[in-house]
Design a protein around this motif. Structure first.
Motif, mmCIF file in Angstrom:
data_model
loop_
_atom_site.group_PDB
_atom_site.id
_atom_site.type_symbol
_atom_site.label_atom_id
_atom_site.label_comp_id
_atom_site.label_asym_id
_atom_site.label_seq_id
_atom_site.Cartn_x
_atom_site.Cartn_y
_atom_site.Cartn_z
ATOM 1 N N PHE A 1 91.806 -11.234 -118.381
ATOM 2 C CA PHE A 1 91.215 -10.038 -117.770
ATOM 3 C C PHE A 1 89.720 -10.222 -117.543
ATOM 4 O O PHE A 1 89.056 -10.965 -118.271
ATOM 5 C CB PHE A 1 91.460 -8.820 -118.657
ATOM 6 C CG PHE A 1 92.904 -8.432 -118.756
ATOM 7 C CD1 PHE A 1 93.479 -7.584 -117.821
ATOM 8 C CD2 PHE A 1 93.702 -8.934 -119.782
ATOM 9 C CE1 PHE A 1 94.817 -7.233 -117.908
ATOM 10 C CE2 PHE A 1 95.049 -8.590 -119.873
ATOM 11 C CZ PHE A 1 95.608 -7.734 -118.930
ATOM 12 N N LEU A 2 89.247 -9.483 -116.573
ATOM 13 C CA LEU A 2 87.817 -9.478 -116.250
ATOM 14 C C LEU A 2 87.123 -8.434 -117.120
ATOM 15 O O LEU A 2 87.578 -7.293 -117.213
ATOM 16 C CB LEU A 2 87.665 -9.116 -114.768
ATOM 17 C CG LEU A 2 86.323 -9.369 -114.088
ATOM 18 C CD1 LEU A 2 85.946 -10.837 -114.149
ATOM 19 C CD2 LEU A 2 86.398 -8.889 -112.636
ATOM 20 N N SER A 3 86.018 -8.802 -117.739
ATOM 21 C CA SER A 3 85.247 -7.832 -118.529
ATOM 22 C C SER A 3 84.356 -7.011 -117.610
ATOM 23 O O SER A 3 84.241 -7.289 -116.419
ATOM 24 C CB SER A 3 84.368 -8.575 -119.532
ATOM 25 O OG SER A 3 83.313 -9.214 -118.840
ATOM 26 N N ASP A 4 83.722 -6.005 -118.174
ATOM 27 C CA ASP A 4 82.773 -5.208 -117.380
ATOM 28 C C ASP A 4 81.623 -6.076 -116.896
ATOM 29 O O ASP A 4 81.218 -6.016 -115.735
ATOM 30 C CB ASP A 4 82.224 -4.045 -118.227
ATOM 31 C CG ASP A 4 83.293 -2.992 -118.469
ATOM 32 O OD1 ASP A 4 84.363 -3.077 -117.832
ATOM 33 O OD2 ASP A 4 83.072 -2.098 -119.304
ATOM 34 N N LYS A 5 81.128 -6.886 -117.810
ATOM 35 C CA LYS A 5 80.050 -7.798 -117.418
ATOM 36 C C LYS A 5 80.515 -8.734 -116.302
ATOM 37 O O LYS A 5 79.787 -8.960 -115.332
ATOM 38 C CB LYS A 5 79.590 -8.618 -118.626
ATOM 39 C CG LYS A 5 78.423 -9.534 -118.328
ATOM 40 C CD LYS A 5 77.992 -10.333 -119.563
ATOM 41 C CE LYS A 5 76.954 -11.385 -119.192
ATOM 42 N NZ LYS A 5 76.731 -12.373 -120.285
ATOM 43 N N GLY A 6 81.745 -9.226 -116.464
ATOM 44 C CA GLY A 6 82.310 -10.082 -115.430
ATOM 45 C C GLY A 6 82.390 -9.364 -114.099
ATOM 46 O O GLY A 6 82.064 -9.924 -113.045
ATOM 47 N N ASP B 1 80.530 -16.502 -122.366
ATOM 48 C CA ASP B 1 79.572 -15.694 -121.607
ATOM 49 C C ASP B 1 80.052 -14.260 -121.424
ATOM 50 O O ASP B 1 79.412 -13.478 -120.708
ATOM 51 C CB ASP B 1 79.340 -16.318 -120.223
ATOM 52 C CG ASP B 1 78.686 -17.684 -120.313
ATOM 53 O OD1 ASP B 1 78.178 -18.024 -121.412
ATOM 54 O OD2 ASP B 1 78.680 -18.422 -119.308
ATOM 55 N N ALA B 2 81.195 -13.938 -122.029
ATOM 56 C CA ALA B 2 81.730 -12.565 -121.990
ATOM 57 C C ALA B 2 82.032 -12.085 -120.579
ATOM 58 O O ALA B 2 81.958 -10.900 -120.275
ATOM 59 C CB ALA B 2 80.764 -11.592 -122.687
ATOM 60 N N LEU B 3 82.415 -13.020 -119.709
ATOM 61 C CA LEU B 3 82.771 -12.628 -118.341
ATOM 62 C C LEU B 3 84.249 -12.263 -118.232
ATOM 63 O O LEU B 3 84.637 -11.454 -117.379
ATOM 64 C CB LEU B 3 82.457 -13.765 -117.367
ATOM 65 C CG LEU B 3 80.985 -14.186 -117.301
ATOM 66 C CD1 LEU B 3 80.822 -15.437 -116.438
ATOM 67 C CD2 LEU B 3 80.124 -13.055 -116.753
ATOM 68 N N VAL B 4 85.058 -12.878 -119.071
ATOM 69 C CA VAL B 4 86.504 -12.623 -119.074
ATOM 70 C C VAL B 4 86.978 -12.589 -120.523
ATOM 71 O O VAL B 4 86.257 -12.993 -121.425
ATOM 72 C CB VAL B 4 87.274 -13.745 -118.318
ATOM 73 C CG1 VAL B 4 86.826 -13.826 -116.867
ATOM 74 C CG2 VAL B 4 87.092 -15.092 -119.007
ATOM 75 N N TYR B 5 88.193 -12.079 -120.729
ATOM 76 C CA TYR B 5 88.763 -12.149 -122.081
ATOM 77 C C TYR B 5 90.263 -12.391 -122.054
ATOM 78 O O TYR B 5 90.927 -12.110 -121.071
ATOM 79 C CB TYR B 5 88.429 -10.897 -122.892
ATOM 80 C CG TYR B 5 88.880 -9.593 -122.281
ATOM 81 C CD1 TYR B 5 90.092 -9.023 -122.661
ATOM 82 C CD2 TYR B 5 88.093 -8.914 -121.353
ATOM 83 C CE1 TYR B 5 90.511 -7.808 -122.111
ATOM 84 C CE2 TYR B 5 88.507 -7.712 -120.792
ATOM 85 C CZ TYR B 5 89.712 -7.167 -121.179
ATOM 86 O OH TYR B 5 90.132 -5.992 -120.637
ATOM 87 N N GLU C 1 91.535 -8.975 -108.532
ATOM 88 C CA GLU C 1 92.634 -8.578 -107.653
ATOM 89 C C GLU C 1 93.951 -8.469 -108.408
ATOM 90 O O GLU C 1 94.794 -7.634 -108.088
ATOM 91 C CB GLU C 1 92.776 -9.585 -106.487
ATOM 92 C CG GLU C 1 91.616 -9.499 -105.494
ATOM 93 C CD GLU C 1 91.627 -10.609 -104.443
ATOM 94 O OE1 GLU C 1 92.604 -11.387 -104.387
ATOM 95 O OE2 GLU C 1 90.633 -10.709 -103.683
ATOM 96 N N SER C 2 94.142 -9.346 -109.376
ATOM 97 C CA SER C 2 95.360 -9.277 -110.194
ATOM 98 C C SER C 2 95.035 -9.549 -111.654
ATOM 99 O O SER C 2 95.258 -10.647 -112.153
ATOM 100 C CB SER C 2 96.415 -10.278 -109.728
ATOM 101 O OG SER C 2 96.091 -10.885 -108.501
ATOM 102 N N GLY C 3 94.491 -8.537 -112.295
ATOM 103 C CA GLY C 3 94.155 -8.648 -113.706
ATOM 104 C C GLY C 3 95.419 -8.869 -114.523
ATOM 105 O O GLY C 3 96.482 -8.364 -114.184
ATOM 106 N N GLY C 4 95.288 -9.642 -115.611
ATOM 107 C CA GLY C 4 96.422 -9.860 -116.488
ATOM 108 C C GLY C 4 97.253 -11.083 -116.154
ATOM 109 O O GLY C 4 98.311 -11.299 -116.736
ATOM 110 N N LEU C 5 96.791 -11.894 -115.229
ATOM 111 C CA LEU C 5 97.504 -13.128 -114.916
ATOM 112 C C LEU C 5 97.500 -14.060 -116.119
ATOM 113 O O LEU C 5 96.489 -14.189 -116.798
ATOM 114 C CB LEU C 5 96.853 -13.845 -113.733
ATOM 115 C CG LEU C 5 97.119 -13.321 -112.331
ATOM 116 C CD1 LEU C 5 96.470 -14.246 -111.312
ATOM 117 C CD2 LEU C 5 98.607 -13.201 -112.061
ATOM 118 N N PRO C 6 98.629 -14.719 -116.377
ATOM 119 C CA PRO C 6 98.639 -15.754 -117.411
ATOM 120 C C PRO C 6 97.962 -17.025 -116.903
ATOM 121 O O PRO C 6 97.797 -17.209 -115.697
ATOM 122 C CB PRO C 6 100.126 -15.991 -117.656
ATOM 123 C CG PRO C 6 100.798 -15.567 -116.400
ATOM 124 C CD PRO C 6 99.944 -14.507 -115.773
#
Lengths: 138, 138
Positions: A91-96, A73-77, A43-48
């Motif tokens: 951020f959320l990854s594609d897998k995430g 687990d490569a869910l976020v980066y 919903e809000s990618g890029g949150l610190p």
DNA sequence: GAGCAATTGTTTAATCGGAAACTATATATA
DNA sequence: TATATATAGTTTCCGATTAAACAATTGCTC
């Protein structure tokens, strides 16, 4: 001043409701917190990290390590913020995103069932009461 | 079918409300769970571990270890059930009772304040809605 | 702009939590 | 009554949580 029984204490009722529901919603190795984390990021990618911790009511060290695992687990980066290099933006990854999608499905289904049984109007009312309550105590 | 935001999910709202409140109520090294455990025992002394775990929505191994610590601190004690020697009945010690009393005071005060701010009628209503909800999902 | 305080996030050390395996006792079945 | 099955708790092992200390960067004040 009569002493209240445990069932008359909000803290107890919230603990019970939360535990039962959160157990029922943990699936495929995705905990309620992991799901909430991914959902916030969708919903809000890029949150610190700090904001994220606030949104989820997790303390920062706990969040750091939860994120560590989810990065494994490569869910976020993580992306360091160039404007303020103390900050780390998440951020959320594609897998995430795909994990989130299937977990969303499970959660929506389960909650729909629960809310149906409870009564949809009441469930709606309960949610808005909780929302106000949270604003109150934070 | 529109996708819900996090704030429209009961699971999220319950997690938030529970965490904020339970943090605010932890004091003098007495966690919300410890308080709930002592309070249950003051209301129904002699409960076996299994019932206690149910009452508190803790799983049994977790409870065993929580009780271990509280026995160390002499807040509660175990009594093997002579009628069924698999069972262990739990009781509140005198020290536990006095710990409970002072923690009760803190909890009552804090919840009274919270409920005042939230509105006492609404708080009452929220509690009874939660009670029904818990019956529903258990 | 140099020094000090505040902010942001991570690491460390100790405690706590959960799933699965295990122990002991009780009950049912043959 | 011997054997199997079920029940009640605990232990083990590993992962998760916390408070406190730490490191890095930014903002403030003189």
């Amino acid at each position: 001043m009569v002493e209240r029984s445990l069932n008359e204490h909000l803290s107890h009722l919230l603990a019970q409701a939360n535990r039962h529901l959160s157990r029922q919603l943990t699936a495929e190795g995705v905990s309620l917190d992991q799901w909430r984390l991914m959902k916030v990021l969708s919903e809000s990618g890029g949150l610190p990290m700090g904001k994220l911790a606030e949104e989820l009511a997790l303390n920062l060290p706990t969040l750091t390590k939860l994120v560590d695992r989810m990065v494994q687990d490569a869910l976020v980066y993580r992306v360091p913020d160039p404007a303020d290099r103390r900050k780390v933006r998440m951020f959320l990854s594609d897998k995430g995103a795909s994990m989130l999608a299937s977990q969303n499905k499970r959660v929506e289904e389960h909650e729909a069932k629960v809310e149906d049984n409870y009564g949809n109007e009441d469930a709606q009312r309960l949610k808005s009461m909780l929302e106000n309550f949270i604003k109150q105590i934070v």
